[in-house]
Motif scaffolding. Structure first.
Motif, PDB file in Angstrom:
ATOM      1  N   SER A  80     -79.852  83.630   2.346  1.00  0.00           N
ATOM      2  CA  SER A  80     -79.037  83.210   3.488  1.00  0.00           C
ATOM      3  C   SER A  80     -78.631  81.759   3.281  1.00  0.00           C
ATOM      4  O   SER A  80     -79.114  81.103   2.347  1.00  0.00           O
ATOM      5  N   VAL A  81     -77.802  81.267   4.186  1.00  0.00           N
ATOM      6  CA  VAL A  81     -77.377  79.869   4.078  1.00  0.00           C
ATOM      7  C   VAL A  81     -78.580  78.930   4.155  1.00  0.00           C
ATOM      8  O   VAL A  81     -78.556  77.817   3.631  1.00  0.00           O
ATOM      9  N   ASN A  96     -79.790  80.397  16.616  1.00  0.00           N
ATOM     10  CA  ASN A  96     -80.335  79.296  17.433  1.00  0.00           C
ATOM     11  C   ASN A  96     -79.899  77.939  16.895  1.00  0.00           C
ATOM     12  O   ASN A  96     -79.747  76.979  17.634  1.00  0.00           O
ATOM     13  N   ARG A  97     -79.706  77.873  15.569  1.00  0.00           N
ATOM     14  CA  ARG A  97     -79.326  76.598  14.954  1.00  0.00           C
ATOM     15  C   ARG A  97     -77.908  76.163  15.351  1.00  0.00           C
ATOM     16  O   ARG A  97     -77.557  74.991  15.188  1.00  0.00           O
ATOM     17  N   GLU A 137     -73.579  72.142   5.124  1.00  0.00           N
ATOM     18  CA  GLU A 137     -73.638  70.864   5.864  1.00  0.00           C
ATOM     19  C   GLU A 137     -73.654  71.089   7.372  1.00  0.00           C
ATOM     20  O   GLU A 137     -74.358  70.403   8.111  1.00  0.00           O
ATOM     21  N   ALA A 138     -72.893  72.063   7.828  1.00  0.00           N
ATOM     22  CA  ALA A 138     -72.822  72.339   9.272  1.00  0.00           C
ATOM     23  C   ALA A 138     -74.172  72.794   9.826  1.00  0.00           C
ATOM     24  O   ALA A 138     -74.443  72.657  11.008  1.00  0.00           O
ATOM     25  N   LEU A 139     -74.995  73.335   8.951  1.00  0.00           N
ATOM     26  CA  LEU A 139     -76.313  73.852   9.384  1.00  0.00           C
ATOM     27  C   LEU A 139     -77.430  72.839   9.192  1.00  0.00           C
ATOM     28  O   LEU A 139     -78.551  73.083   9.624  1.00  0.00           O
ATOM     29  N   SER A 140     -77.107  71.714   8.510  1.00  0.00           N
ATOM     30  CA  SER A 140     -78.219  70.796   8.198  1.00  0.00           C
ATOM     31  C   SER A 140     -78.370  69.716   9.270  1.00  0.00           C
ATOM     32  O   SER A 140     -77.539  69.546  10.138  1.00  0.00           O
TER      33      SER A 140
END
Ligand SMILES: NC(=O)c1ccc[n+]([C@@H]2O[C@H](COP(=O)([O-])OP(=O)(O)OC[C@H]3O[C@@H](n4cnc5c(N)ncnc54)[C@H](OP(=O)(O)O)[C@@H]3O)[C@@H](O)[C@H]2O)c1
Length: 275
Positions: A170-171, A204-205, A272-275
């Motif tokens: 997954s990402v 949730n992220r 990046e959007a998830l970090s």
């Protein structure tokens, strides 16, 4: 509507739609209970949209039974690509469990039988290869859901004839990208991806965050599609199998099999959007 994109199973070149359905927890419901009719709509929609892969296991409570009953009621057995697993130790116990799966699915042939979490894989591979020769099983596979199993899976597929692996990717869990996906491609092994949403935790992220404008450039209308397209943009992935009990979510997930996939630069933006 456009057709869902497909990719070939390397060992036969049979084409598979690139998004399917998992059944862990979501299909473990009381037979004939209220939830069963909702799941009937899920399977009906899956097939009507041109998808086919449904993944289950004897570990998933009533899931095999529910898929078997509903696919008979809907008369969609021929359209489904049924994947299940053996999850026990010992030859006799393995045979007993797999025979039960044939009964529950109401099928003479199971498309893909996988050794669940590599449990006693040497023993079960012998049975599975015999059954493949007899035509009871069309493809043989191995599964796991943890990065820590990737090295063992790599070693098995380099030494044995395996049609499919099913692994986590997954990402947020990118270990498979380092080696295993490439090795699978080199060895002509098809790859199913489990836990694409980390059991739903990825949502949730991004809670409260709108889908970024830039994700619309690669045809994503939802975060679910962003997560799935991240996975599918790796060319060595054959099919991703998100689990859902809802038609709305299934339709959302199948949307990831349409349109453009993210480029390398766009994949980086997703990370990046998830970090
Ligand atoms: N070792 C193994 O062999 C192994 C291990 C793990 C998983 N698997 C297989 O892989 C499949 C997928 O993994 P998983 O089910 O564990 O986790 P997952 O697919 O990452 O996440 C499933 C969760 O996401 C939710 N969901 C699905 N689509 C959604 C959407 N579009 N929008 C919002 N929420 C959505 C589902 O809830 P709703 O019902 O509300 O949609 C469910 O709670 C399993 O079902 C199983 O078949 C195999």
């Amino acid at each position: 509507m456009q057709d869902l994109q497909k990719r070939p199973i390397p060992s036969t070149k049979e084409m598979l739609p690139i998004v399917g359905l998992g059944t862990w927890e979501t299909f473990d419901v009381t037979p004939k209970g209220e939830e069963q009719s909702q799941l009937k709509d899920v399977l009906k929609t899956l097939v009507s949209k041109g998808a086919s892969v449904v993944d289950s296991s004897p570990m998933y409570g009533n899931a095999e039974r529910i898929v078997g009953e509903l696919s008979q009621e809907l008369d969609i057995n021929k359209q489904l690509f049924v994947a299940t697993k053996v999850w026990t130790s010992g030859q006799a116990e393995g045979i007993k469990q797999m025979e039960r799966s044939f009964l529950l699915f109401k099928r003479k042939t199971i498309d893909l039988l996988q050794v669940h979490n590599l449990m006693d894989w040497q023993t079960h591979l012998k049975t599975l290869n015999d059954w493949k020769e007899q035509g009871r099983v069309r493809y043989v596979g191995l599964t796991h859901y943890l990065d820590s199993a990737h090295e063992t899976i790599e070693s098995i597929i380099t030494k044995h004839s395996i049609d499919f692996i099913q692994i986590n990717y997954s990402v947020n869990s990118r270990n498979a990208e380092k080696r295993l996906l490439k090795v699978a491609a080199d060895k002509n092994v098809a790859v199913l991806i489990n836990r694409p949403f980390e059991e739903g935790a990825l949502f949730n992220r991004v809670k409260g965050k709108p889908v970024p404008e830039w994700a619309k450039a690669f045809d994503c209308e939802s975060w679910g599609q962003v997560f799935l397209k991240f996975i599918l943009s790796n060319p060595h992935v054959t099919c991703v199998i998100p689990g859902t009990s809802k038609v709305k979510h299934l339709l959302d997930n199948l949307g990831a099999a349409l349109g453009r996939l993210p480029s390398e630069k766009e994949r980086q933006r997703i990370v990046e959007a998830l970090s």
